[in-house]
Enzyme design. Sequence first.
Site, PDB file in Angstrom:
ATOM      1  CG  PHE A   1      -0.587  -5.278   0.288  1.00 56.46           C
ATOM      2  CD1 PHE A   1      -1.584  -4.713  -0.555  1.00 56.46           C
ATOM      3  CD2 PHE A   1       0.024  -4.796   1.266  1.00 56.46           C
ATOM      4  CE1 PHE A   1      -1.851  -3.141  -0.054  1.00 56.46           C
ATOM      5  CE2 PHE A   1      -0.285  -3.496   1.552  1.00 56.46           C
ATOM      6  CZ  PHE A   1      -1.237  -2.729   1.275  1.00 56.46           C
TER       7      PHE A   1
ATOM      8  CG  ASP B   1       7.195  -6.219   2.235  1.00 57.23           C
ATOM      9  OD1 ASP B   1       7.285  -6.038   3.505  1.00 57.23           O
ATOM     10  OD2 ASP B   1       6.411  -5.456   1.511  1.00 57.23           O
TER      11      ASP B   1
ATOM     12  CE  LYS C   1       0.916  -3.695   7.791  1.00 50.17           C
ATOM     13  NZ  LYS C   1       1.059  -3.927   6.333  1.00 50.17           N
TER      14      LYS C   1
HETATM   15  C1  LIG Z   1       1.224  -3.064   5.224  1.00 53.17           C
HETATM   16  C2  LIG Z   1       2.056  -3.577   4.427  1.00 53.17           C
HETATM   17  C3  LIG Z   1       2.796  -2.710   3.690  1.00 53.17           C
HETATM   18  C4  LIG Z   1       2.706  -1.190   3.496  1.00 53.17           C
HETATM   19  O1  LIG Z   1       2.770  -0.667   4.920  1.00 53.17           O
HETATM   20  P1  LIG Z   1       2.127   0.789   4.892  1.00 53.17           P
HETATM   21  O2  LIG Z   1       2.574   1.150   6.309  1.00 53.17           O
HETATM   22  O3  LIG Z   1       0.585   0.452   4.949  1.00 53.17           O
HETATM   23  O4  LIG Z   1       2.562   1.789   4.013  1.00 53.17           O
HETATM   24  C5  LIG Z   1       3.849  -3.150   2.799  1.00 53.17           C
HETATM   25  N1  LIG Z   1       4.172  -4.336   2.780  1.00 53.17           N
HETATM   26  C6  LIG Z   1       3.685  -5.515   3.329  1.00 53.17           C
HETATM   27  C7  LIG Z   1       3.768  -7.014   3.403  1.00 53.17           C
HETATM   28  C8  LIG Z   1       2.558  -5.120   4.098  1.00 53.17           C
HETATM   29  O5  LIG Z   1       1.998  -5.991   4.920  1.00 53.17           O
END
Ligand SMILES: *Cc1c(COP(=O)(O)O)cnc(C)c1O
Length: 394
Positions: free
Chosen positions: A132, A217, A246
């Site tokens: 994700f 990520d 985040k």
């Molecule tokens: C939440 C998340 C994203 C996307 O972040 P947004 O601020 O919602 O665009 C990307 N990668 C990971 C691992 C995430 O948990």
Amino acid sequence: MADAVIAHNYSPLPVVAAEAHGAWVTDVEGRRYLDCLAGYSALNFGHGHPVLLEAARDQMARATLTSRAFRNDRLGPFCRDLATLAGMDLVVPMNTGAEAVETAIKVARRWGYEVKGVPDGQAGIIVAAGNFHGRTTTIVGFSTDEVARRGFGPFTPGFTVVPYGDAEALRAAITEHTVAVLLEPVQGEAGVIVPPAGYLAAVRAACTQHRVLFIADEIQSGLGRTGSTFACDLEGVRPDIYVLGKALGGGILPVSAVVSTAEVLGVLTPGSHGSTFGGNPLAAAIGSAVVGLLETGEYQARARTLGERLRNRLEPLIGHGLDAVRTRGLWAGVDIYSALMSGRTACERLALRGVLAKETHGSTIRLAPPLVIEPNELDWAVDQLAEVLQEGSF
Ligand SMILES: *Cc1c(COP(=O)(O)O)cnc(C)c1O
């Protein structure tokens, strides 16, 4: 009611939040809930952390948005402190996580052409099944979740999907045109999937050997959640690029960043990338305050000790309603017997008992309370889960 006008891209639990402080949310009727989702880790420091609110208030009274057409006095210090925290050279400030992932993809491709010497238009990026990384068209194009992809094609080419946790499969997928491997060190949305020990180190070795960028990520796993500043630290691994988001915004604003070396981020030139809101003084002031909280190590330590407590409380439930529990710091993926109830049902029952949590899919739920939660509150949340499991399927 006004909510009828909200497009249905979410299916929220029937809780209408009105106020939130620390680890607690209060609804419009005055009922209190312990927040065990914490904005998908955007609220690692809890709701309304006094230091972060003060930084925001001070900055709001000075300047909020000036645009990158001019310099502002908050962005430089923020980027310097974040680069130092990550042991890197340069920072690209963005807003949402998906934008930061897009930025990393663009940078890796350009690095591939200009530094590695990949023929134009041929750059390949390897990603993992179950990933994700956000919701843009490019990113959902390499998702393996049909719900996230269906109806949104055609998709951006140049991505290869390999199984998560299988370093040999990843190594075998590398070609001379591969510029990057993009991975979550722990897959959050997939259900807090922790890869086998040694996996990240093996990925690192393969990337180094083939001159491929390792993009971590850490949008959800980073900034304290796992008991370390970055989840990669737990495996002693240093990626080439950190993608952060985040918690970087302290639960106040969307603040994201790509943090890397001068060799990699040096490929960006004026006009090649940007953002109207990225790096604005308000975001930078909040980001600096977040980095300041992380520099103390206090939150990482809390995630470690509270995380151990959470694991010790959850593990006895295996065989009593739970098939499996995976934890990394104060972060747990909990697999409920699928015949007993769905994750959604479990979360609805937890909400009735005053605990906010979210299913990831099927019968798996994620527990990721703010790192400011107190030990007795954590125990109470697990007690509520135990009782939900004991009630069974009614
Ligand atoms: C939440 C998340 C994203 C996307 O972040 P947004 O601020 O919602 O665009 C990307 N990668 C990971 C691992 C995430 O948990």
